[in-house]
Write a protein that holds these residues in place. Structure first.
Motif, PDB file in Angstrom:
ATOM      1  N   GLY A 258      75.204  37.758  44.141  1.00  0.00           N
ATOM      2  CA  GLY A 258      76.416  38.040  43.393  1.00  0.00           C
ATOM      3  C   GLY A 258      77.482  38.499  44.365  1.00  0.00           C
ATOM      4  N   ILE A 259      78.727  38.479  43.926  1.00  0.00           N
ATOM      5  CA  ILE A 259      79.826  38.927  44.783  1.00  0.00           C
ATOM      6  C   ILE A 259      79.813  40.457  44.794  1.00  0.00           C
ATOM      7  CG2 ILE A 259      82.311  38.813  45.185  1.00  0.00           C
ATOM      8  CD1 ILE A 259      82.299  36.303  43.325  1.00  0.00           C
ATOM      9  N   VAL A 260      79.603  41.028  45.949  1.00  0.00           N
ATOM     10  CA  VAL A 260      79.444  42.475  46.058  1.00  0.00           C
ATOM     11  C   VAL A 260      80.773  43.175  45.779  1.00  0.00           C
ATOM     12  CG1 VAL A 260      78.801  44.375  47.591  1.00  0.00           C
ATOM     13  CG2 VAL A 260      77.579  42.182  47.723  1.00  0.00           C
ATOM     14  N   VAL A 261      80.747  44.147  44.846  1.00  0.00           N
ATOM     15  CA  VAL A 261      81.964  44.884  44.473  1.00  0.00           C
ATOM     16  C   VAL A 261      81.684  46.377  44.489  1.00  0.00           C
ATOM     17  CG1 VAL A 261      82.908  43.012  43.062  1.00  0.00           C
ATOM     18  CG2 VAL A 261      81.433  44.736  41.994  1.00  0.00           C
ATOM     19  N   ASP A 262      82.765  47.154  44.610  1.00  0.00           N
ATOM     20  CA  ASP A 262      82.653  48.612  44.572  1.00  0.00           C
ATOM     21  C   ASP A 262      83.043  49.123  43.190  1.00  0.00           C
ATOM     22  OD1 ASP A 262      85.419  48.459  44.454  1.00  0.00           O
ATOM     23  OD2 ASP A 262      85.743  49.165  46.518  1.00  0.00           O
ATOM     24  N   ASP A 263      83.338  50.409  43.069  1.00  0.00           N
ATOM     25  CA  ASP A 263      83.587  51.006  41.755  1.00  0.00           C
ATOM     26  C   ASP A 263      84.949  50.654  41.161  1.00  0.00           C
ATOM     27  OD1 ASP A 263      81.103  52.114  41.910  1.00  0.00           O
ATOM     28  OD2 ASP A 263      81.772  54.180  42.236  1.00  0.00           O
ATOM     29  N   VAL A 264      85.833  50.013  41.933  1.00  0.00           N
ATOM     30  CA  VAL A 264      87.064  49.476  41.347  1.00  0.00           C
ATOM     31  C   VAL A 264      87.002  47.950  41.316  1.00  0.00           C
ATOM     32  CG1 VAL A 264      88.564  51.433  41.855  1.00  0.00           C
ATOM     33  CG2 VAL A 264      88.270  49.644  43.571  1.00  0.00           C
ATOM     34  N   LEU A 265      85.777  47.423  41.364  1.00  0.00           N
ATOM     35  CA  LEU A 265      85.498  45.996  41.298  1.00  0.00           C
ATOM     36  C   LEU A 265      86.156  45.226  42.440  1.00  0.00           C
ATOM     37  CD1 LEU A 265      83.658  45.681  38.899  1.00  0.00           C
ATOM     38  CD2 LEU A 265      85.511  47.205  38.200  1.00  0.00           C
ATOM     39  N   ARG A 266      86.323  45.887  43.569  1.00  0.00           N
ATOM     40  CA  ARG A 266      86.952  45.293  44.739  1.00  0.00           C
ATOM     41  C   ARG A 266      85.881  44.667  45.625  1.00  0.00           C
ATOM     42  NH1 ARG A 266      90.159  49.827  47.090  1.00  0.00           N
ATOM     43  NH2 ARG A 266      88.032  50.621  47.291  1.00  0.00           N
ATOM     44  N   THR A 267      86.164  43.465  46.136  1.00  0.00           N
ATOM     45  CA  THR A 267      85.241  42.789  47.042  1.00  0.00           C
ATOM     46  C   THR A 267      85.478  43.285  48.465  1.00  0.00           C
ATOM     47  OG1 THR A 267      86.711  40.942  47.595  1.00  0.00           O
ATOM     48  CG2 THR A 267      85.432  40.755  45.550  1.00  0.00           C
ATOM     49  N   ALA A 279      79.697  38.968  39.589  1.00  0.00           N
ATOM     50  CA  ALA A 279      79.811  40.168  40.431  1.00  0.00           C
ATOM     51  C   ALA A 279      78.476  40.900  40.510  1.00  0.00           C
ATOM     52  CB  ALA A 279      80.881  41.093  39.873  1.00  0.00           C
ATOM     53  N   ARG A 280      78.302  41.626  41.609  1.00  0.00           N
ATOM     54  CA  ARG A 280      77.104  42.456  41.768  1.00  0.00           C
ATOM     55  C   ARG A 280      77.514  43.886  42.056  1.00  0.00           C
ATOM     56  NH1 ARG A 280      72.876  43.452  46.038  1.00  0.00           N
ATOM     57  NH2 ARG A 280      71.073  44.188  44.864  1.00  0.00           N
ATOM     58  N   HIS A 281      77.267  44.737  41.064  1.00  0.00           N
ATOM     59  CA  HIS A 281      77.501  46.173  41.186  1.00  0.00           C
ATOM     60  C   HIS A 281      76.170  46.847  40.884  1.00  0.00           C
ATOM     61  CE1 HIS A 281      78.688  50.249  39.959  1.00  0.00           C
ATOM     62  NE2 HIS A 281      79.813  50.059  40.615  1.00  0.00           N
ATOM     63  N   PRO A 282      75.790  47.877  41.629  1.00  0.00           N
ATOM     64  CA  PRO A 282      74.459  48.462  41.432  1.00  0.00           C
ATOM     65  C   PRO A 282      74.218  49.022  40.041  1.00  0.00           C
ATOM     66  CG  PRO A 282      75.800  49.806  42.935  1.00  0.00           C
ATOM     67  CD  PRO A 282      76.509  48.509  42.761  1.00  0.00           C
ATOM     68  N   GLY A 283      75.276  49.341  39.306  1.00  0.00           N
ATOM     69  CA  GLY A 283      75.095  49.920  37.980  1.00  0.00           C
ATOM     70  C   GLY A 283      75.231  48.945  36.838  1.00  0.00           C
ATOM     71  N   ALA A 284      75.370  47.648  37.133  1.00  0.00           N
ATOM     72  CA  ALA A 284      75.602  46.662  36.083  1.00  0.00           C
ATOM     73  C   ALA A 284      74.343  45.854  35.805  1.00  0.00           C
ATOM     74  CB  ALA A 284      76.738  45.725  36.480  1.00  0.00           C
ATOM     75  N   PRO A 285      73.750  45.969  34.615  1.00  0.00           N
ATOM     76  CA  PRO A 285      72.602  45.128  34.271  1.00  0.00           C
ATOM     77  C   PRO A 285      73.010  43.654  34.268  1.00  0.00           C
ATOM     78  CG  PRO A 285      72.885  46.916  32.682  1.00  0.00           C
ATOM     79  CD  PRO A 285      74.121  46.876  33.522  1.00  0.00           C
ATOM     80  N   ALA A 286      72.146  42.797  34.783  1.00  0.00           N
ATOM     81  CA  ALA A 286      72.479  41.377  34.907  1.00  0.00           C
ATOM     82  C   ALA A 286      72.367  40.666  33.563  1.00  0.00           C
ATOM     83  CB  ALA A 286      71.543  40.715  35.925  1.00  0.00           C
ATOM     84  N   GLY A 287      73.236  39.661  33.386  1.00  0.00           N
ATOM     85  CA  GLY A 287      73.112  38.759  32.262  1.00  0.00           C
ATOM     86  C   GLY A 287      73.595  39.277  30.927  1.00  0.00           C
ATOM     87  N   GLN A 295      83.944  46.762  32.744  1.00  0.00           N
ATOM     88  CA  GLN A 295      84.607  46.444  34.015  1.00  0.00           C
ATOM     89  C   GLN A 295      86.041  45.991  33.777  1.00  0.00           C
ATOM     90  OE1 GLN A 295      81.990  43.507  35.667  1.00  0.00           O
ATOM     91  NE2 GLN A 295      80.395  44.998  36.185  1.00  0.00           N
ATOM     92  N   ALA A 296      86.270  45.226  32.718  1.00  0.00           N
ATOM     93  CA  ALA A 296      87.620  44.735  32.423  1.00  0.00           C
ATOM     94  C   ALA A 296      88.578  45.892  32.150  1.00  0.00           C
ATOM     95  CB  ALA A 296      87.582  43.782  31.230  1.00  0.00           C
ATOM     96  N   GLU A 297      88.100  46.926  31.466  1.00  0.00           N
ATOM     97  CA  GLU A 297      88.974  48.063  31.189  1.00  0.00           C
ATOM     98  C   GLU A 297      89.345  48.788  32.480  1.00  0.00           C
ATOM     99  OE1 GLU A 297      87.532  50.662  28.216  1.00  0.00           O
ATOM    100  OE2 GLU A 297      87.349  49.119  26.681  1.00  0.00           O
ATOM    101  N   ALA A 310      90.725  55.256  37.679  1.00  0.00           N
ATOM    102  CA  ALA A 310      89.707  54.538  36.916  1.00  0.00           C
ATOM    103  C   ALA A 310      88.608  54.022  37.839  1.00  0.00           C
ATOM    104  CB  ALA A 310      90.342  53.380  36.157  1.00  0.00           C
ATOM    105  N   ARG A 311      87.365  54.188  37.417  1.00  0.00           N
ATOM    106  CA  ARG A 311      86.222  53.723  38.187  1.00  0.00           C
ATOM    107  C   ARG A 311      85.140  53.199  37.239  1.00  0.00           C
ATOM    108  NH1 ARG A 311      89.657  54.500  41.268  1.00  0.00           N
ATOM    109  NH2 ARG A 311      89.617  55.558  43.301  1.00  0.00           N
ATOM    110  N   TYR A 312      84.449  52.160  37.676  1.00  0.00           N
ATOM    111  CA  TYR A 312      83.305  51.643  36.940  1.00  0.00           C
ATOM    112  C   TYR A 312      82.041  52.274  37.519  1.00  0.00           C
ATOM    113  CZ  TYR A 312      79.650  48.535  35.257  1.00  0.00           C
ATOM    114  OH  TYR A 312      78.502  48.035  34.686  1.00  0.00           O
TER     115      TYR A 312
END
Length: 475
Positions: A258-267, A279-287, A295-297, A310-312
């Motif tokens: 997945g595309i590695v992102v941080d807490d502001v969904l930045r690559t 995207a691949r964020h450690p706190g996001a369950p896949a699928g 994340q959109a908010e 704001a942070r995810y």
């Protein structure tokens, strides 16, 4: 301050939601000039409801997220039938599949995921073999699945079961081929998996467990690795997905499943973000779609400058099976055994009635549950889980849905609910959001659903949304 050019590459559920969230914060396009690229030629749609389209309960038009006037009304440059082909990071420019280009100050990758086709001899997407991912896939499945025709479904996960139930409900002879010993093994324990399979068997679905397809014989069916044969005029593949990262990889961005992102969904490029299935964020369950909503908010806050803090931080997801006649919710820790000394584990099994309940408790808080055929329990336990509310001493009452957490609509009524209470978990709609939409003119339940998307996911919140609507009407 001049407006920024933001390009969203992808017009699926994640990209469409991000566009909506940006326009909620910047309705007149004063801060963000928005371009959205959609590879498909029709409007964004709710992928969660595709099983209902296959089952015949919903039409393709009814699962659309936007109407034909959405782009003009919201000041969005929407380009359908076009996808991003290449990113020039130096020039901050995206080349599209038709050779045209669009410049950006910020680029968002919402390219989603692609179905995975297992390495089976003779198996390739085409006549007789269809993946289950898009609205066009639904049309192809329905065109090929004549009434009474045998259909094989590869995969006993969430999507495969939804497809199987929908096709069985249309009169097809459906066989699910699954390599594991029970369905949805990532989400359910064996006992729950067996009760669910028994329930679906009663609805016309046959299962072949512990087997994989060895070869596909077009127009005939599947030969399995144990030497047996499954007749099939149509094979529906629901064996998982892979994040679509080719655009990011070609641009030199960091990719790891997945595309590695941080807490502001930045690559790894500060001007490029990613969200959703790609995207691949450690706190996001896949699928799942819920992480994309959250994340959109966050990303809309960041891109419009509405909330720089704001942070995810990740998503605590609730899994729901959306199949007619089946009510299943799974959340948190589902594989914990009763022998775990650090947890209380309660179970309730009623195979004949299609019911199974499991409750996992740590330090007097719900940390996991499986609720099959127990809709009242699913509603209340989800509230306990979301809020971290301490449980009453009568754990069995909780497991059976007879103990409502304080502050829920069922326990206290809409008037007593806090503004931040989440009414629709699928779409992250709060009581405050419903009130906002009501004041903006959505003064009936269907209008609230259109304005906020509440009730358009699993549908489990319909009664609560109706109660809030009635309460608002009485004010």
């Amino acid at each position: 301050m001049s407006a920024r050019d933001v390009v969203i590459a992808g017009y699926g559920m994640a990209g469409a939601r991000l566009a909506d969230e940006i326009r909620r914060r910047d309705p007149a396009a004063e801060r963000v000039r928005l371009t959205v690229l959609g590879a498909e030629r029709h409007a964004a749609y709710n992928r969660v409801l595709l099983s209902a389209v296959v089952a015949g309960g919903m039409s393709p038009a009814s699962v659309r997220l936007h109407d034909d006037d959405w782009a003009a009304r919201t000041h969005v440059d929407l380009r359908l039938g076009l996808a991003a082909a290449r990113i020039d990071r130096g020039k901050r420019r995206v080349e599209l599949t038709d050779g045209s280009t669009v410049d950006y100050d910020a680029l968002v990758l919402a390219t989603g995921a692609n179905p995975w086709l297992p390495p089976v001899e003779g198996l390739a997407a085409g006549p007789g073999v269809v993946t289950f991912r898009t609205l066009d896939d639904c049309a192809e499945i329905l065109d090929a699945a004549r009434f009474g025709a045998p259909v094989a479904v590869l995969g006993g996960g969430l999507l495969g079961l939804e497809a199987a139930r929908g096709l069985a409900g249309r009169g097809n002879q459906v066989t699910v081929v699954h390599p594991n010993r029970h369905v949805m093994e990532r989400r359910l324990d064996p006992a729950a998996g067996h009760v669910l399979a028994r329930q679906l068997t009663g609805m016309g679905v046959t299962f072949r467990f512990g087997a994989t397809a060895a070869s596909y014989l077009p127009g005939d069916g599947l030969k399995l690795d144990d030497g047996s044969f499954v007749p099939a005029d149509l094979v529906v593949v629901a064996a998982g997905v892979r994040a679509e990262t080719s655009l990011a990889e070609d641009a030199g961005l960091d990719v790891d499943r997945g595309i590695v992102v941080d807490d502001v969904l930045r690559t790894s490029d500060g001007r490029i973000h990613a969200l959703g299935d790609c995207a691949r964020h450690p706190g996001a369950p896949a699928g799942l779609i819920q992480p994309a909503w959250e994340q959109a908010e966050v990303l809309a806050d960041v891109l419009t400058g509405t909330n720089a803090a704001a942070r995810y931080r990740g998503t605590t997801a609730v899994i729901r099976l959306k199949a007619r006649g089946v009510d299943l919710a799974a959340l948190g820790e589902t594989q914990v055994e009763a022998t775990d000394d650090d947890a209380e584990v309660l179970t309730f099994t009623d195979p004949a009635g299609g019911r199974y309940g499991k409750l996992v408790v740590r330090e007097n808080r719900v940390t996991g549950a499986i609720l099959l055929g127990l809709p009242d329990a699913a509603a209340s336990i989800t509230q306990y889980y979301d809020r971290g509310t301490p449980l009453p001493d009568d754990r069995l009452a909780v497991l059976l849905g007879r103990a409502l957490p304080p502050g829920t609509a069922q326990a206290a009524g809409p008037a007593e609910l806090p503004a931040a209470a989440v009414i629709c978990r699928c779409n992250n709609v709060t009581k405050a959001r419903l009130i906002e939409a009501w004041k903006a003119g959505a003064t009936e339940t269907p209008a609230l659903a259109r304005a906020t998307r509440a009730t358009t996911g699993c549908g489990g919140c319909a009664d609560t949304v109706g109660a809030v609507a009635n309460w608002l009407a009485a004010q």
